[in-house]
Scaffold this motif. Structure first.
Motif, PDB file in Angstrom:
ATOM      1  N   ASP A  96      38.751  36.307  35.639  1.00 38.25           N
ATOM      2  CA  ASP A  96      39.817  36.845  36.487  1.00 38.25           C
ATOM      3  C   ASP A  96      39.764  38.381  36.463  1.00 38.25           C
ATOM      4  N   THR A 128      34.421  32.105  36.416  1.00 39.25           N
ATOM      5  CA  THR A 128      35.879  31.914  36.504  1.00 39.25           C
ATOM      6  C   THR A 128      36.643  33.155  36.038  1.00 39.25           C
ATOM      7  N   ALA A 155      41.876  40.491  37.318  1.00 36.65           N
ATOM      8  CA  ALA A 155      43.144  41.060  36.859  1.00 36.65           C
ATOM      9  C   ALA A 155      43.198  41.111  35.332  1.00 36.65           C
ATOM     10  N   GLU A 156      42.666  40.073  34.672  1.00 34.05           N
ATOM     11  CA  GLU A 156      42.651  40.073  33.205  1.00 34.05           C
ATOM     12  C   GLU A 156      41.724  41.156  32.675  1.00 34.05           C
TER      13      GLU A 156
END
Length: 411
Positions: free
Chosen positions: A290, A288, A292-293
């Motif tokens: 991300d 899961t 972008a994070e």
């Protein structure tokens, strides 16, 4: 020296990038890089004299090594005299005596204090998109400053003056991380160094040598003194991705859970059961993650490791005060930035845009977004060209960009 900063030290950039970067050493001769005077514009013996005697140099900008050991700073530093009550300024006559007795001088962080190297490091760092550092090594005749070792970052060695023999051996630990310094493998390093080198070369003035991290090396001055520059490139590894993923994993309650009451941490059977459940939870969480994070965390890590090109504060403020629509501005070289558009969740409101910079964020009205993007696009623009309603608005925005140190005058 001509061409891009990288081409000045490796020759054809495409060959270097495809064949050598992060893989194998590369020797580039002066004849292919611009001649024997190719690096004297960056540093010279006269420049070293000036740094040691007239610039109020302090530790840690100078290290002194003798017989393979770094000498205590107290051997070559002291008070600066009246009006400069600083206890760790370099004392030139003490440095001179140590050097005359065979010590190697290491001028550190020259990308922060010597103008030609500030400019060169800025160009090279921008081209590689990596933070870097520049040190200079002045070795007395027929001397060796350090025993065989490896670095945990890639290096470019630029021979400025004199001749130096380099013996290069393959890694004992490929691609070491910063925490995996050579001292922890000193016996392996010494044993490998006794074998046949992969590369045994003499660097002449204007020659350059690229070494990926982990490659063993030692160097000895031949004949007279030797002066060379070492440019250290701070790498970005997959392990950095792992570190950031694990930092983000605190969001998963299963991974924050405590271990059972009374668990013996030295019992492999008990730990094995918990390890299985932990690995399962971590695997589930990783699916899961991300991007972008992770990218945001890597951005914050990388941006703070390098500074943009220097600005002249007084000249900058004078330029901003006298600004006219005809004046031209350009983004400050090496400035890291990210503009969150209006409506983007990072903008924290539809009526504003947020410009993210190393260690800070600036907010602007959303109607300024096109003008900010133009001002920071890397091209020079007249203030009067910025897409805003009138010159008053253009001047207000341009002055703020100037006083925040985001743009500079384009001459």
């Amino acid at each position: 020296m001509t061409g891009t900063a990288l081409a000045r030290v490796v020759g054809p950039v495409s060959t270097f990038a495809d064949t050598h970067w992060g893989r194998t050493p590369l020797l580039s001769r002066a004849a292919d890089l611009g001649g024997p005077d190719g690096f004297t514009g960056l540093l010279s013996a006269a420049a070293v004299d000036e740094l040691l005697s007239r610039r109020g140099l302090r530790t840690p900008f100078l290290r002194v090594a003798q017989q393979g050991s770094v000498l205590p700073a107290g051997r070559f530093t002291g008070g600066g005299g009246a009006g400069a009550e600083i206890a760790d300024q370099v004392i030139d006559e003490q440095v001179m005596r140590l050097y005359a007795d065979g010590a190697t001088l290491v001028l550190q962080g020259l990308h922060r204090i010597w103008p030609p190297l500030i400019d060169f490091a800025g160009e090279l760092g921008t081209e590689l998109n990596r933070p870097l550092q520049v040190n200079a090594y002045l070795t007395p005749p027929a001397s060796q400053g350090f025993a065989t070792h490896y670095d945990t970052h890639d290096v470019f060695v630029l021979q400025v003056d004199g001749r130096k023999r380099w013996c290069i051996h393959p890694p004992v630990l490929p691609d070491p991380l910063e925490r995996q310094a050579w001292g922890g493998r000193a016996d392996e390093v010494a044993a490998t160094a006794r074998g046949e080198p992969a590369l045994d070369v003499v660097l002449e003035p204007g020659d350059a040598l690229y070494l990926p991290r982990g490659w063993l090396h030692s160097a000895r001055a031949l004949g007279g003194r030797s002066l060379h520059l070492t440019v250290g490139i701070r790498g970005l590894t997959r392990y950095a991705l792992v570190e950031e993923l694990l930092a983000l994993a605190v969001a998963d309650p299963r991974l924050r859970a405590g271990l059972p009451y009374g668990l013996d941490p030295g019992d492999p059977e008990a730990i094995g059961k918990e390890l299985t459940e932990t690995v399962t939870a971590l695997r589930d969480w990783l699916t899961t993650a991300d991007p972008a994070e992770v990218a945001a965390r890597l951005r914050d890590r990388s941006w703070t490791a390098a500074r943009p090109a220097p600005i002249s504060p007084l000249a900058q403020l004078d330029f901003a005060a006298a600004l006219t629509p005809a004046d031209r501005i350009v983004v400050r070289p090496g400035l890291h930035r990210e503009l969150a558009a209006a409506g983007d969740e990072q903008a924290e409101g539809e009526d504003q845009v947020v410009l993210r910079l190393p260690g800070r964020a600036l907010r602007f009205p959303s109607y300024c977004e096109p003008a900010i993007r133009m001002a920071l696009d890397g091209e020079a623009h007249a203030v009067g060209e910025l897409p805003l309603a009138d010159d008053d608005d253009r001047l207000v925005l341009a002055r703020r960009l100037l006083t925040e140190g985001l743009v500079v005058a384009s001459r």
